[in-house]
Design a protein around this motif. Structure first.
Motif, PDB file in Angstrom:
ATOM      1  N   VAL A 139       0.536  -1.118   0.067  1.00  0.00           N
ATOM      2  CA  VAL A 139      -0.085  -0.279   0.426  1.00  0.00           C
ATOM      3  C   VAL A 139       0.718   1.436   0.333  1.00  0.00           C
ATOM      4  O   VAL A 139       0.747   2.090  -0.591  1.00  0.00           O
ATOM      5  N   LEU A 140       1.592   1.395   0.690  1.00  0.00           N
ATOM      6  CA  LEU A 140       2.867   2.472   0.925  1.00  0.00           C
ATOM      7  C   LEU A 140       3.262   3.034  -0.048  1.00  0.00           C
ATOM      8  O   LEU A 140       3.144   4.254  -0.495  1.00  0.00           O
ATOM      9  N   PRO A 141       3.942   2.502  -1.561  1.00  0.00           N
ATOM     10  CA  PRO A 141       4.580   2.684  -2.374  1.00  0.00           C
ATOM     11  C   PRO A 141       3.408   3.419  -2.941  1.00  0.00           C
ATOM     12  O   PRO A 141       3.708   4.723  -4.290  1.00  0.00           O
ATOM     13  N   GLN A 142       2.089   3.511  -3.329  1.00  0.00           N
ATOM     14  CA  GLN A 142       0.376   3.934  -3.151  1.00  0.00           C
ATOM     15  C   GLN A 142       0.196   5.292  -3.061  1.00  0.00           C
ATOM     16  O   GLN A 142      -0.347   6.309  -3.115  1.00  0.00           O
ATOM     17  N   VAL A 143       0.917   5.363  -1.925  1.00  0.00           N
ATOM     18  CA  VAL A 143       0.296   6.587  -0.842  1.00  0.00           C
ATOM     19  C   VAL A 143       2.014   7.662  -0.721  1.00  0.00           C
ATOM     20  O   VAL A 143       2.749   7.837  -0.587  1.00  0.00           O
ATOM     21  N   GLY A 144       1.549   9.029  -0.605  1.00  0.00           N
ATOM     22  CA  GLY A 144       2.714   9.884  -0.808  1.00  0.00           C
ATOM     23  C   GLY A 144       2.016  10.923   0.689  1.00  0.00           C
ATOM     24  O   GLY A 144       0.460  11.187   1.182  1.00  0.00           O
ATOM     25  N   ALA A 145       3.030  11.014   2.194  1.00  0.00           N
ATOM     26  CA  ALA A 145       2.665  11.075   3.153  1.00  0.00           C
ATOM     27  C   ALA A 145       2.966  12.323   3.704  1.00  0.00           C
ATOM     28  O   ALA A 145       4.741  12.257   3.192  1.00  0.00           O
ATOM     29  N   MET A 146       2.905  13.445   4.695  1.00  0.00           N
ATOM     30  CA  MET A 146       3.080  13.900   5.207  1.00  0.00           C
ATOM     31  C   MET A 146       3.044  14.504   6.998  1.00  0.00           C
ATOM     32  O   MET A 146       2.071  14.383   6.945  1.00  0.00           O
ATOM     33  N   VAL A 147       3.571  13.586   7.788  1.00  0.00           N
ATOM     34  CA  VAL A 147       3.243  13.352   8.755  1.00  0.00           C
ATOM     35  C   VAL A 147       4.375  14.647  10.291  1.00  0.00           C
ATOM     36  O   VAL A 147       5.169  13.892   9.959  1.00  0.00           O
ATOM     37  N   GLU A 148       3.506  15.068  10.850  1.00  0.00           N
ATOM     38  CA  GLU A 148       4.061  15.487  11.886  1.00  0.00           C
ATOM     39  C   GLU A 148       5.454  16.992  11.806  1.00  0.00           C
ATOM     40  O   GLU A 148       6.555  16.324  12.638  1.00  0.00           O
ATOM     41  N   GLY A 149       5.500  17.092  10.679  1.00  0.00           N
ATOM     42  CA  GLY A 149       6.442  18.095  10.415  1.00  0.00           C
ATOM     43  C   GLY A 149       7.571  17.361   8.803  1.00  0.00           C
ATOM     44  O   GLY A 149       7.510  16.462   8.968  1.00  0.00           O
ATOM     45  N   HIS A 154      22.189  18.232   6.131  1.00  0.00           N
ATOM     46  CA  HIS A 154      23.216  18.305   5.213  1.00  0.00           C
ATOM     47  C   HIS A 154      23.252  18.093   4.081  1.00  0.00           C
ATOM     48  O   HIS A 154      24.473  18.447   3.586  1.00  0.00           O
ATOM     49  N   LEU A 155      22.255  17.375   3.580  1.00  0.00           N
ATOM     50  CA  LEU A 155      22.353  17.566   1.927  1.00  0.00           C
ATOM     51  C   LEU A 155      20.564  18.277   1.550  1.00  0.00           C
ATOM     52  O   LEU A 155      20.177  19.542   2.258  1.00  0.00           O
ATOM     53  N   SER A 156      21.275  18.864   0.538  1.00  0.00           N
ATOM     54  CA  SER A 156      20.148  20.132  -0.278  1.00  0.00           C
ATOM     55  C   SER A 156      19.343  18.948  -0.560  1.00  0.00           C
ATOM     56  O   SER A 156      18.558  17.571  -0.184  1.00  0.00           O
ATOM     57  N   GLY A 157      18.054  19.839  -0.910  1.00  0.00           N
ATOM     58  CA  GLY A 157      16.082  19.398  -1.006  1.00  0.00           C
ATOM     59  C   GLY A 157      16.427  18.718  -2.364  1.00  0.00           C
ATOM     60  O   GLY A 157      15.722  17.704  -2.362  1.00  0.00           O
ATOM     61  N   ARG A 158      17.577  18.863  -3.565  1.00  0.00           N
ATOM     62  CA  ARG A 158      16.917  17.325  -4.789  1.00  0.00           C
ATOM     63  C   ARG A 158      18.003  16.061  -4.417  1.00  0.00           C
ATOM     64  O   ARG A 158      17.527  15.525  -4.237  1.00  0.00           O
ATOM     65  N   ARG A 159      19.676  16.045  -3.386  1.00  0.00           N
ATOM     66  CA  ARG A 159      19.445  16.002  -2.722  1.00  0.00           C
ATOM     67  C   ARG A 159      18.644  14.257  -1.554  1.00  0.00           C
ATOM     68  O   ARG A 159      18.805  12.857  -1.892  1.00  0.00           O
ATOM     69  N   ASN A 160      17.995  15.247  -1.036  1.00  0.00           N
ATOM     70  CA  ASN A 160      16.987  14.419  -0.218  1.00  0.00           C
ATOM     71  C   ASN A 160      15.979  13.992  -1.032  1.00  0.00           C
ATOM     72  O   ASN A 160      15.294  12.638  -0.737  1.00  0.00           O
ATOM     73  N   LEU A 161      15.441  14.256  -2.183  1.00  0.00           N
ATOM     74  CA  LEU A 161      14.554  13.573  -3.153  1.00  0.00           C
ATOM     75  C   LEU A 161      14.712  12.938  -3.544  1.00  0.00           C
ATOM     76  O   LEU A 161      14.677  12.037  -3.865  1.00  0.00           O
ATOM     77  N   ALA A 162      16.150  12.457  -4.159  1.00  0.00           N
ATOM     78  CA  ALA A 162      17.154  11.425  -4.859  1.00  0.00           C
ATOM     79  C   ALA A 162      17.400  10.627  -3.906  1.00  0.00           C
ATOM     80  O   ALA A 162      16.794   9.262  -4.240  1.00  0.00           O
ATOM     81  N   LEU A 163      17.265  10.048  -2.793  1.00  0.00           N
ATOM     82  CA  LEU A 163      17.191   9.430  -1.690  1.00  0.00           C
ATOM     83  C   LEU A 163      15.276   8.401  -1.595  1.00  0.00           C
ATOM     84  O   LEU A 163      16.095   7.748  -1.574  1.00  0.00           O
ATOM     85  N   ARG A 185      11.819  13.816 -12.680  1.00  0.00           N
ATOM     86  CA  ARG A 185      10.849  13.318 -12.272  1.00  0.00           C
ATOM     87  C   ARG A 185      11.376  14.864 -11.116  1.00  0.00           C
ATOM     88  O   ARG A 185      10.319  15.420 -10.260  1.00  0.00           O
ATOM     89  N   ILE A 186      12.438  14.690 -10.042  1.00  0.00           N
ATOM     90  CA  ILE A 186      12.676  15.720  -8.749  1.00  0.00           C
ATOM     91  C   ILE A 186      12.830  16.966  -9.258  1.00  0.00           C
ATOM     92  O   ILE A 186      11.843  17.838  -8.591  1.00  0.00           O
ATOM     93  N   ALA A 187      12.862  17.486 -10.730  1.00  0.00           N
ATOM     94  CA  ALA A 187      13.372  18.936 -11.050  1.00  0.00           C
ATOM     95  C   ALA A 187      11.459  19.317 -10.891  1.00  0.00           C
ATOM     96  O   ALA A 187      11.033  20.480 -10.486  1.00  0.00           O
ATOM     97  N   GLU A 188      11.008  18.455 -11.948  1.00  0.00           N
ATOM     98  CA  GLU A 188       9.430  18.763 -12.193  1.00  0.00           C
ATOM     99  C   GLU A 188       8.653  18.576 -10.948  1.00  0.00           C
ATOM    100  O   GLU A 188       7.722  19.731 -10.656  1.00  0.00           O
ATOM    101  N   THR A 189       8.596  17.471  -9.873  1.00  0.00           N
ATOM    102  CA  THR A 189       8.058  17.801  -8.507  1.00  0.00           C
ATOM    103  C   THR A 189       8.660  19.192  -7.372  1.00  0.00           C
ATOM    104  O   THR A 189       7.413  20.102  -7.028  1.00  0.00           O
ATOM    105  N   ALA A 249       7.155  17.830  -1.367  1.00  0.00           N
ATOM    106  CA  ALA A 249       7.658  17.640  -2.528  1.00  0.00           C
ATOM    107  C   ALA A 249       8.214  16.105  -2.244  1.00  0.00           C
ATOM    108  O   ALA A 249       7.316  15.049  -3.945  1.00  0.00           O
ATOM    109  N   SER A 250       8.256  15.301  -1.320  1.00  0.00           N
ATOM    110  CA  SER A 250       8.684  14.362  -1.151  1.00  0.00           C
ATOM    111  C   SER A 250       7.826  13.339  -1.550  1.00  0.00           C
ATOM    112  O   SER A 250       7.189  12.282  -1.413  1.00  0.00           O
ATOM    113  N   ALA A 251       6.556  13.853  -0.492  1.00  0.00           N
ATOM    114  CA  ALA A 251       5.422  13.163  -0.771  1.00  0.00           C
ATOM    115  C   ALA A 251       4.544  13.142  -2.106  1.00  0.00           C
ATOM    116  O   ALA A 251       3.636  12.488  -2.640  1.00  0.00           O
ATOM    117  N   LEU A 252       5.005  13.646  -2.828  1.00  0.00           N
ATOM    118  CA  LEU A 252       3.752  13.522  -4.531  1.00  0.00           C
ATOM    119  C   LEU A 252       5.653  13.244  -5.451  1.00  0.00           C
ATOM    120  O   LEU A 252       4.545  12.515  -6.433  1.00  0.00           O
TER     121      LEU A 252
END
Length: 298
Positions: A72-82, A88-97, A113-117, A145-148
């Protein structure tokens, strides 16, 4: 998309969530409303399998949680408690992970995909500075962005506009409505009445761990049976409406008479014939705030 039956979470003698029966349908923008400490975040964490329920059941995307979490979880985008991120990583590197950690993220298209998001959440201009240097609003956008990133069927968000300025709130609201039009079901947990009222199609209200309201927003904001008559001729209108006039209101919208009248057209004709200048005449609707306060009384 989300269905619970008797969902309960107790911490010792304290019951944080008590017998919750949620019904979130495909295509909803569902507003999960409640004061801080009412049990909203605990509920969201149970839905995502992050906290085990004391009793009751929860289904997400038609499957039992947390048993089916892997599917289920791969089909769900979530942001909980912030938003969570490596400071220490950039936003792009965080999304790549994030993209690399789950199925369906082809490496060849990851950068695009990261650039679009990032562009969709208003971070298209982001540079390589570490997330630790981001403002709270930027971190909220990165969390969204991580959730999307994997274009989820279901989006579960806990206070997504926290830390955003009015322009940012407007942009995120428009983005969520756009995603919903594209087919994403949105479950939005918030304590902000205005946010729920402007975004959501259905509403659930939690008070002291119990679901006290669950209905379409249009139904909750139904007519009160009164008509609001906007007029500068307050005293003349008052003299003509003895017995049906219930209240005179003076606020930023100007003076208006609140009249108990089943036939607004007849009321308008009567007032105009008597020389009352009617600038607007509209059925009064219930405010979501009134509904919530009434339902949340002990």
């Amino acid at each position: 998309m989300i269905r619970t039956h008797g969902l309960t979470k107790a911490y010792g003698a304290i019951t944080a969530v008590d017998g919750l029966d949620l019904d979130v349908r495909e295509g909803d923008v569902y507003g999960f409303l409640g004061a801080n400490g009412s049990g909203k975040t605990t509920t969201v964490r149970m839905l995502l399998g992050l906290v085990l329920a004391t009793s009751g059941t929860a289904e997400v995307l038609g499957e039992e949680m947390p048993k089916a979490a892997r599917h289920v979880l791969p089909q769900v985008g979530a942001m909980v408690e912030g938003p969570a991120a490596y400071d220490h990583l950039s936003g792009r590197r965080n999304l790549a992970l994030v993209d690399a950690s789950g199925p369906g993220g082809a490496r060849s298209s990851r950068k695009a995909r990261i650039a679009e998001t990032l562009e969709r959440v208003g971070l298209g201009h982001v540079d390589d500075r570490p997330v630790g240097a981001y403002s709270l609003g930027m971190r909220q956008r990165l969390g969204l962005a991580s959730a999307l990133l994997r274009r989820p069927r279901l989006l579960v968000l806990d206070e997504p506009t926290n830390g955003l300025d009015p322009q940012g709130i407007h942009e995120i609201r428009e983005l969520l409505l756009e995603l919903n039009r594209e087919g994403t079901t949105v479950f939005l947990s918030s304590h902000l009445l205005a946010e729920i009222e402007q975004l959501c199609t259905r509403v659930g209200v939690l008070a002291r761990g119990r679901l006290v309201v669950q209905a379409p927003l249009a139904e909750l904001r139904g007519p009160t049976g009164r008509v609001a008559v906007h007029t500068p001729d307050v005293e003349l209108g008052r003299s003509l409406l003895d017995g049906t006039l219930e209240e005179v209101v003076h606020d930023d919208d100007g003076p208006r008479l609140l009249v108990r009248e089943p036939d607004p057209a007849a009321l308008n004709a009567r007032l105009v014939a008597a020389g009352v200048r009617v600038t607007a005449l509209v059925p009064e609707r219930r405010h979501l705030e009134d509904v919530v306060l009434e339902a949340s009384q002990p």
